[in-house]
Design a protein around this motif. Structure first.
Motif, PDB file in Angstrom:
ATOM      1  N   PRO A   1      -2.419 -20.702  -3.185  1.00 52.82           N
ATOM      2  CA  PRO A   1      -2.915 -21.918  -2.523  1.00 52.82           C
ATOM      3  C   PRO A   1      -2.034 -23.147  -2.693  1.00 52.82           C
ATOM      4  O   PRO A   1      -2.352 -24.197  -2.139  1.00 52.82           O
ATOM      5  N   THR A   2      -0.945 -23.047  -3.453  1.00 53.48           N
ATOM      6  CA  THR A   2      -0.104 -24.208  -3.701  1.00 53.48           C
ATOM      7  C   THR A   2       0.886 -24.385  -2.555  1.00 53.48           C
ATOM      8  O   THR A   2       1.960 -23.796  -2.542  1.00 53.48           O
ATOM      9  N   ALA A   3       0.513 -25.185  -1.565  1.00 48.68           N
ATOM     10  CA  ALA A   3       1.354 -25.430  -0.391  1.00 48.68           C
ATOM     11  C   ALA A   3       0.947 -26.760   0.221  1.00 48.68           C
ATOM     12  O   ALA A   3      -0.208 -27.191   0.088  1.00 48.68           O
ATOM     13  N   TRP A   4       1.887 -27.412   0.903  1.00 50.13           N
ATOM     14  CA  TRP A   4       1.572 -28.670   1.572  1.00 50.13           C
ATOM     15  C   TRP A   4       0.707 -28.426   2.807  1.00 50.13           C
ATOM     16  O   TRP A   4      -0.207 -29.178   3.098  1.00 50.13           O
ATOM     17  N   ASP A   5       1.014 -27.353   3.523  1.00 51.55           N
ATOM     18  CA  ASP A   5       0.223 -26.994   4.696  1.00 51.55           C
ATOM     19  C   ASP A   5      -0.584 -25.737   4.394  1.00 51.55           C
ATOM     20  O   ASP A   5      -1.029 -25.557   3.277  1.00 51.55           O
ATOM     21  N   MET A   6      -0.764 -24.874   5.364  1.00 56.47           N
ATOM     22  CA  MET A   6      -1.590 -23.701   5.152  1.00 56.47           C
ATOM     23  C   MET A   6      -0.926 -22.697   4.218  1.00 56.47           C
ATOM     24  O   MET A   6       0.287 -22.704   4.021  1.00 56.47           O
ATOM     25  N   ALA A   7      -1.756 -21.829   3.635  1.00 59.81           N
ATOM     26  CA  ALA A   7      -1.273 -20.779   2.752  1.00 59.81           C
ATOM     27  C   ALA A   7      -1.462 -19.430   3.440  1.00 59.81           C
ATOM     28  O   ALA A   7      -1.860 -19.356   4.607  1.00 59.81           O
ATOM     29  N   THR A   8      -1.179 -18.363   2.717  1.00 54.28           N
ATOM     30  CA  THR A   8      -1.414 -17.015   3.242  1.00 54.28           C
ATOM     31  C   THR A   8      -2.118 -16.175   2.191  1.00 54.28           C
ATOM     32  O   THR A   8      -2.022 -16.433   0.985  1.00 54.28           O
ATOM     33  N   LEU A   9      -2.800 -15.156   2.662  1.00 56.41           N
ATOM     34  CA  LEU A   9      -3.379 -14.130   1.796  1.00 56.41           C
ATOM     35  C   LEU A   9      -2.905 -12.791   2.327  1.00 56.41           C
ATOM     36  O   LEU A   9      -2.912 -12.553   3.542  1.00 56.41           O
ATOM     37  N   GLY A  10      -2.466 -11.932   1.440  1.00 54.85           N
ATOM     38  CA  GLY A  10      -1.940 -10.648   1.877  1.00 54.85           C
ATOM     39  C   GLY A  10      -2.425  -9.505   1.013  1.00 54.85           C
ATOM     40  O   GLY A  10      -2.761  -9.681  -0.164  1.00 54.85           O
ATOM     41  N   VAL A  11      -2.489  -8.319   1.612  1.00 47.98           N
ATOM     42  CA  VAL A  11      -2.775  -7.090   0.875  1.00 47.98           C
ATOM     43  C   VAL A  11      -1.644  -6.114   1.156  1.00 47.98           C
ATOM     44  O   VAL A  11      -0.974  -6.199   2.192  1.00 47.98           O
ATOM     45  N   GLY A  12      -1.428  -5.197   0.238  1.00 48.93           N
ATOM     46  CA  GLY A  12      -0.364  -4.236   0.456  1.00 48.93           C
ATOM     47  C   GLY A  12      -0.446  -3.072  -0.508  1.00 48.93           C
ATOM     48  O   GLY A  12      -1.197  -3.099  -1.487  1.00 48.93           O
ATOM     49  N   ALA A  13       0.346  -2.034  -0.210  1.00 53.40           N
ATOM     50  CA  ALA A  13       0.378  -0.853  -1.071  1.00 53.40           C
ATOM     51  C   ALA A  13       1.635  -0.056  -0.781  1.00 53.40           C
ATOM     52  O   ALA A  13       2.231  -0.168   0.296  1.00 53.40           O
ATOM     53  N   SER A  14       2.037   0.754  -1.754  1.00 56.25           N
ATOM     54  CA  SER A  14       3.130   1.705  -1.591  1.00 56.25           C
ATOM     55  C   SER A  14       2.584   3.104  -1.814  1.00 56.25           C
ATOM     56  O   SER A  14       1.761   3.324  -2.722  1.00 56.25           O
ATOM     57  N   PRO A  15       3.026   4.091  -1.017  1.00 54.66           N
ATOM     58  CA  PRO A  15       2.408   5.420  -1.069  1.00 54.66           C
ATOM     59  C   PRO A  15       2.852   6.246  -2.272  1.00 54.66           C
ATOM     60  O   PRO A  15       3.980   6.129  -2.757  1.00 54.66           O
ATOM     61  N   ALA A  16       1.953   7.102  -2.732  1.00 64.11           N
ATOM     62  CA  ALA A  16       2.329   8.131  -3.695  1.00 64.11           C
ATOM     63  C   ALA A  16       3.174   9.184  -2.984  1.00 64.11           C
ATOM     64  O   ALA A  16       3.184   9.275  -1.751  1.00 64.11           O
ATOM     65  N   ALA A  17       3.881   9.975  -3.747  1.00 65.18           N
ATOM     66  CA  ALA A  17       4.770  10.985  -3.170  1.00 65.18           C
ATOM     67  C   ALA A  17       3.992  11.919  -2.244  1.00 65.18           C
ATOM     68  O   ALA A  17       2.924  12.439  -2.605  1.00 65.18           O
ATOM     69  N   GLY A  18       4.526  12.112  -1.031  1.00 65.40           N
ATOM     70  CA  GLY A  18       3.930  13.039  -0.089  1.00 65.40           C
ATOM     71  C   GLY A  18       2.775  12.491   0.720  1.00 65.40           C
ATOM     72  O   GLY A  18       2.233  13.200   1.575  1.00 65.40           O
ATOM     73  N   VAL A  19       2.380  11.255   0.493  1.00 64.62           N
ATOM     74  CA  VAL A  19       1.250  10.668   1.216  1.00 64.62           C
ATOM     75  C   VAL A  19       1.759  10.007   2.493  1.00 64.62           C
ATOM     76  O   VAL A  19       2.612   9.114   2.434  1.00 64.62           O
ATOM     77  N   PRO A  20       1.273  10.405   3.658  1.00 61.29           N
ATOM     78  CA  PRO A  20       1.702   9.774   4.917  1.00 61.29           C
ATOM     79  C   PRO A  20       1.300   8.307   4.959  1.00 61.29           C
ATOM     80  O   PRO A  20       0.260   7.914   4.428  1.00 61.29           O
ATOM     81  N   MET A  21       2.111   7.510   5.616  1.00 62.63           N
ATOM     82  CA  MET A  21       1.839   6.078   5.669  1.00 62.63           C
ATOM     83  C   MET A  21       0.538   5.772   6.393  1.00 62.63           C
ATOM     84  O   MET A  21      -0.167   4.830   6.022  1.00 62.63           O
ATOM     85  N   ASP A  22       0.213   6.537   7.422  1.00 60.49           N
ATOM     86  CA  ASP A  22      -1.033   6.238   8.130  1.00 60.49           C
ATOM     87  C   ASP A  22      -2.246   6.491   7.255  1.00 60.49           C
ATOM     88  O   ASP A  22      -3.249   5.773   7.334  1.00 60.49           O
ATOM     89  N   LYS A  23      -2.169   7.488   6.380  1.00 60.47           N
ATOM     90  CA  LYS A  23      -3.268   7.744   5.447  1.00 60.47           C
ATOM     91  C   LYS A  23      -3.403   6.611   4.441  1.00 60.47           C
ATOM     92  O   LYS A  23      -4.515   6.169   4.130  1.00 60.47           O
ATOM     93  N   LEU A  24      -2.273   6.122   3.935  1.00 60.37           N
ATOM     94  CA  LEU A  24      -2.309   5.004   2.988  1.00 60.37           C
ATOM     95  C   LEU A  24      -2.869   3.756   3.649  1.00 60.37           C
ATOM     96  O   LEU A  24      -3.725   3.063   3.079  1.00 60.37           O
ATOM     97  N   GLU A  25      -2.390   3.466   4.857  1.00 59.19           N
ATOM     98  CA  GLU A  25      -2.864   2.271   5.551  1.00 59.19           C
ATOM     99  C   GLU A  25      -4.365   2.350   5.803  1.00 59.19           C
ATOM    100  O   GLU A  25      -5.089   1.367   5.620  1.00 59.19           O
TER     101      GLU A  25
END
Length: 465
Positions: free
Chosen positions: A342-366
């Motif tokens: 939240p430390t910004a002069w104007d708007m801030a951002t909120l984000g989520v993310g992840a990295s897959p385990a070995a062999g896990v397709p990206m669409d499944k992770l998403e």
């Protein structure tokens, strides 16, 4: 040595600011603070005064060792640049080490090092800061040198244009050769299509190559003045001891008119956007989704503190929701996080993310990641989760008092982005007052927006996890 703060990373924030702003993923939760600390107002207990030329001075006494952190923060950053001059704020940060009539080019850091200290500088969207960590008896020396370059920077073509080549090479190494930074830059530009937060702090390459000495001098003369600066000193000193030195070195510099910060507003956008980067250098694929969120300064509905508690619940260590679900239970990820700054002069951002385990397709992770967000929106968080998160956050605030540089970084960033000392010092009380209803309302206000940006960082086609 010198640094810029890329994309929307929480910059130069110090330990407390990081705990205030974004829960660090995959880190064990700290031990809870004693209950008596939970509702106390006060974090660093600073002292403050203002010089006659308008320069604000903040002192955080810490007498454990005879060392101080000396920081000068300018209330100007990359988002204050004129269009077509992207990177000039960061370029000037480099050029501030190129000398005055008193200190030859390159000597500033050498003098600090010869006296047993360390120095550095960094540029963000909203501020630029310069700091030195030195022994207490070397404080007057660095104050004299820092005040000298605030008023008397001397630039010539001979020092400016070789340094321009340096920042261009820095961009190549830190952005163009790093897929994670490249996609971060593109996500940012896609999220902010009109506001200057969409322009990288280091600058766009085609504009960096056109930066001139005259542009740097104009930026310096416009923004680098004591009435647009904050001095923060943390360590073995009191305000009474610092004040005569501050008046002698900084107080002697005349104030100058400073332009009002004028930022264009981001136009409303209802469309979801996606950025995909495939690269041979990608060793660890990832998925992330980002939303615009309130900052401390622009928070009409009072969601900023609740969103910080949400980040702790979702991403605050190995017992957090995302780690427990995606990494431990489903085993589809090696890491998962929710971050908010939240430390910004104007708007801030909120984000989520992840990295897959070995062999896990990206669409499944998403799908698994977004299912956790859907679960949050439908069922919300519990009072027990909120109470546990608050306790951990307040413990981190208590421990942050032991830091030397952290208080200076936290206070400087806050004051440069429109907060007050009281805002920083009342943080524990405000966090302690957050309820589950407030967290759920804040989560739904941000995460229900459809104007998010999804980023996919992938290896070349055929090599996906």
């Amino acid at each position: 040595m010198l640094a810029y703060l890329p994309a929307r990373r929480l910059a130069a924030a110090g330990f407390l600011a990081l705990t205030m702003s974004v829960a660090a993923p995959l880190m064990p939760a700290p031990i809870a603070a004693p209950p008596a600390l939970a509702a106390e107002k006060g974090v660093f207990f600073p002292e403050s005064f203002t010089l006659s030329n308008g320069m604000q001075v903040v002192v955080v006494p810490n007498h454990r060792v005879p060392v101080v952190t000396h920081m000068v923060w300018y209330k100007v950053g990359a988002a204050d640049e004129e269009r077509g001059q992207s990177g000039i704020a960061h370029f000037l940060e480099h050029l501030m080490f190129k000398g005055t009539e008193v200190i030859p080019p390159g000597e500033f850091s050498r003098i600090v090092a010869k006296n047993g200290g360390r120095d550095n500088a960094f540029t963000s969207y909203d501020y630029t800061a310069y700091y030195q960590n030195v022994a207490r008896d070397r404080l007057e020396m660095v104050m004299r040198m820092e005040a000298d370059r605030m008023a008397n920077l001397k630039l010539t073509d001979a020092v400016v244009y070789p340094e321009r080549d340096v920042i261009i090479e820095e961009r190549r190494q830190r952005v163009e050769n790093e897929p994670a930074d490249r996609i971060g830059e593109q996500i940012n530009a896609t999220m902010f299509v009109h506001h200057p937060y969409g322009t990288p702090v280091i600058g766009w390459p085609q504009e960096m190559s056109t930066l001139t000495r005259e542009m740097a001098e104009s930026f310096y003369k416009t923004w680098y003045t004591p009435n647009n600066a904050i001095l923060v000193v943390s360590g073995d000193i009191t305000a009474a001891e610092l004040k005569p030195l501050a008046e002698r070195y900084y107080g002697a510099i005349p104030a100058r008119p400073v332009p009002e910060r004028k930022r264009v507003s981001e136009p409303p956008m209802s469309a979801a956007r996606q950025v995909v980067l495939r690269d041979e250098e990608v060793r660890q694929p990832s998925v992330r989704r980002t939303w615009i969120a309130p900052s401390y300064r622009l928070d009409p509905n009072g969601h900023a503190y609740a969103l910080q508690v949400l980040a702790e619940i979702m991403s605050g260590g190995t017992t957090s929701r995302l780690y427990r679900s995606l990494v431990v239970d489903q085993k589809v990820a090696t890491s998962a996080w929710l971050g908010y700054g939240p430390t910004a002069w104007d708007m801030a951002t909120l984000g989520v993310g992840a990295s897959p385990a070995a062999g896990v397709p990206m669409d499944k992770l998403e799908s698994a990641l977004l299912a956790e967000i859907d679960k949050l929106l439908k069922s919300g968080v519990t009072e027990e989760e909120v109470a546990t998160a608050r306790k951990r956050m307040l413990a981190a605030a208590a421990y942050a008092r032991d830091s030397l540089t952290g208080p200076a970084q936290t206070l400087g960033a806050a004051l440069a982005t429109g907060q007050s000392i009281d805002d920083v010092e009342s943080w524990p009380v405000r966090i302690d007052a957050v309820t589950a209803d407030q967290v759920n309302a804040a989560a739904r206000a941000v995460l229900s927006q459809t104007n998010h940006v999804t980023g996919l960082l992938l290896p070349p086609t055929g090599k996906d996890s």
